[in-house]
Scaffold this motif. Sequence first.
Motif, short mmCIF file in Angstrom:
data_model
loop_
_atom_site.label_atom_id
_atom_site.label_comp_id
_atom_site.label_asym_id
_atom_site.label_seq_id
_atom_site.Cartn_x
_atom_site.Cartn_y
_atom_site.Cartn_z
N VAL A 98 0.86 -1.18 0.00
CA VAL A 98 0.00 0.00 0.00
C VAL A 98 0.89 1.23 0.00
CG1 VAL A 98 -1.77 1.28 1.28
CG2 VAL A 98 -1.75 -1.23 1.35
N GLU A 99 0.62 2.17 -0.88
CA GLU A 99 1.33 3.45 -0.88
C GLU A 99 0.88 4.26 0.32
OE1 GLU A 99 3.69 5.24 -2.63
OE2 GLU A 99 4.14 3.40 -3.72
N TRP A 100 1.81 4.74 1.11
CA TRP A 100 1.47 5.56 2.28
C TRP A 100 1.49 7.03 1.85
CZ3 TRP A 100 -0.09 3.88 7.01
CH2 TRP A 100 -0.25 4.85 7.99
N VAL A 101 0.39 7.44 1.26
CA VAL A 101 0.21 8.83 0.81
C VAL A 101 -1.19 9.28 1.18
CG1 VAL A 101 1.85 8.66 -1.12
CG2 VAL A 101 -0.54 8.07 -1.49
N ALA A 102 -1.41 10.59 1.19
CA ALA A 102 -2.71 11.14 1.57
C ALA A 102 -3.83 10.61 0.68
CB ALA A 102 -2.66 12.66 1.51
N ALA A 103 -3.54 10.29 -0.56
CA ALA A 103 -4.56 9.80 -1.48
C ALA A 103 -4.99 8.36 -1.18
CB ALA A 103 -4.05 9.89 -2.91
N SER A 104 -4.24 7.65 -0.35
CA SER A 104 -4.60 6.27 0.03
C SER A 104 -5.67 6.34 1.12
CB SER A 104 -3.38 5.51 0.53
OG SER A 104 -2.41 5.41 -0.47
N GLU A 105 -6.91 6.29 0.69
CA GLU A 105 -8.05 6.52 1.57
C GLU A 105 -8.11 5.57 2.77
OE1 GLU A 105 -12.91 6.87 1.23
OE2 GLU A 105 -11.74 6.38 -0.53
N TYR A 106 -7.71 4.32 2.60
CA TYR A 106 -7.87 3.33 3.66
C TYR A 106 -6.56 2.97 4.36
CZ TYR A 106 -12.31 2.98 1.30
OH TYR A 106 -13.52 3.28 0.74
N ARG A 107 -5.49 3.74 4.11
CA ARG A 107 -4.21 3.38 4.70
C ARG A 107 -4.33 3.19 6.19
NH1 ARG A 107 -1.90 9.31 3.77
NH2 ARG A 107 -2.64 10.14 5.70
N PRO A 108 -3.68 2.24 6.77
CA PRO A 108 -2.68 1.36 6.19
C PRO A 108 -3.27 0.17 5.45
CG PRO A 108 -2.93 0.79 8.48
CD PRO A 108 -3.85 1.97 8.20
N PHE A 109 -4.60 0.13 5.32
CA PHE A 109 -5.23 -0.98 4.62
C PHE A 109 -5.28 -0.70 3.12
CE2 PHE A 109 -6.96 -0.65 8.87
CZ PHE A 109 -6.67 -1.90 9.38
N CYS A 110 -5.38 -1.76 2.31
CA CYS A 110 -5.43 -1.59 0.86
C CYS A 110 -6.84 -1.27 0.37
CB CYS A 110 -4.89 -2.84 0.16
SG CYS A 110 -5.91 -4.31 0.42
N SER A 111 -7.85 -1.62 1.18
CA SER A 111 -9.23 -1.43 0.73
C SER A 111 -10.17 -1.35 1.94
CB SER A 111 -9.66 -2.62 -0.13
OG SER A 111 -9.68 -3.81 0.66
N LYS A 112 -11.39 -0.93 1.66
CA LYS A 112 -12.42 -0.90 2.69
C LYS A 112 -12.68 -2.30 3.24
CE LYS A 112 -15.73 1.32 4.93
NZ LYS A 112 -15.41 2.35 5.90
N LYS A 113 -12.63 -3.30 2.35
CA LYS A 113 -12.85 -4.69 2.76
C LYS A 113 -11.85 -5.10 3.84
CE LYS A 113 -12.77 -9.42 1.03
NZ LYS A 113 -12.56 -10.28 -0.13
N CYS A 114 -10.56 -4.84 3.60
CA CYS A 114 -9.53 -5.21 4.57
C CYS A 114 -9.70 -4.41 5.87
CB CYS A 114 -8.14 -5.01 3.99
SG CYS A 114 -7.65 -6.36 2.88
N GLN A 115 -10.10 -3.16 5.76
CA GLN A 115 -10.34 -2.33 6.93
C GLN A 115 -11.46 -2.94 7.79
OE1 GLN A 115 -12.22 1.54 6.30
NE2 GLN A 115 -10.57 2.48 7.48
N LEU A 116 -12.55 -3.37 7.13
CA LEU A 116 -13.68 -3.95 7.86
C LEU A 116 -13.36 -5.32 8.45
CD1 LEU A 116 -16.61 -2.85 5.55
CD2 LEU A 116 -16.05 -1.97 7.82
N ILE A 117 -12.54 -6.09 7.74
CA ILE A 117 -12.10 -7.38 8.29
C ILE A 117 -11.34 -7.15 9.59
CG2 ILE A 117 -10.49 -9.31 7.94
CD1 ILE A 117 -11.32 -9.20 4.94
N ASP A 118 -10.43 -6.17 9.59
CA ASP A 118 -9.65 -5.85 10.78
C ASP A 118 -10.56 -5.38 11.92
OD1 ASP A 118 -6.81 -5.31 11.89
OD2 ASP A 118 -7.88 -3.42 12.26
N LEU A 119 -11.51 -4.51 11.60
CA LEU A 119 -12.45 -4.03 12.61
C LEU A 119 -13.23 -5.19 13.21
CD1 LEU A 119 -13.88 -1.72 14.10
CD2 LEU A 119 -15.44 -1.57 12.15
N GLY A 120 -13.66 -6.12 12.37
CA GLY A 120 -14.38 -7.30 12.86
C GLY A 120 -13.54 -8.15 13.78
N GLU A 121 -12.25 -8.27 13.48
CA GLU A 121 -11.36 -9.05 14.35
C GLU A 121 -11.24 -8.41 15.72
OE1 GLU A 121 -7.88 -9.25 11.87
OE2 GLU A 121 -8.57 -11.06 10.86
N TRP A 122 -11.18 -7.07 15.76
CA TRP A 122 -11.14 -6.38 17.06
C TRP A 122 -12.46 -6.56 17.79
CZ3 TRP A 122 -7.05 -4.55 19.59
CH2 TRP A 122 -5.88 -4.31 18.85
#
Length: 75
Positions: A12-36
């Motif tokens: 994943v590019e760590w730039v302001a345009a990377s909306e879900y950083r450090p995740f690559c996508s909304k899907k990965c962000q939600l998977i992580d949230l679910g794990e927590w």
Amino acid sequence: MKVKCPTCQQDVEWVAASEYRPFCSKKCQLIDLGEWADEDKVISTPVQDSALDSGIDPEDIEAMLSEQHSDFFKH
């Protein structure tokens, strides 16, 4: 700078345009949230009761708050 997505390990590019950083996508962000939420992920060191005790009596806090101007909390 490139980082690994914590969920799928994709670069994943760590730039302001990377909306879900450090995740690559909304899907990965939600998977992580679910794990927590399922408590599959936890903070390794439990909070100690002594860390929660500020040593200030709640009545003292109420007294200090009552001494504030009426518009103190309106900002």
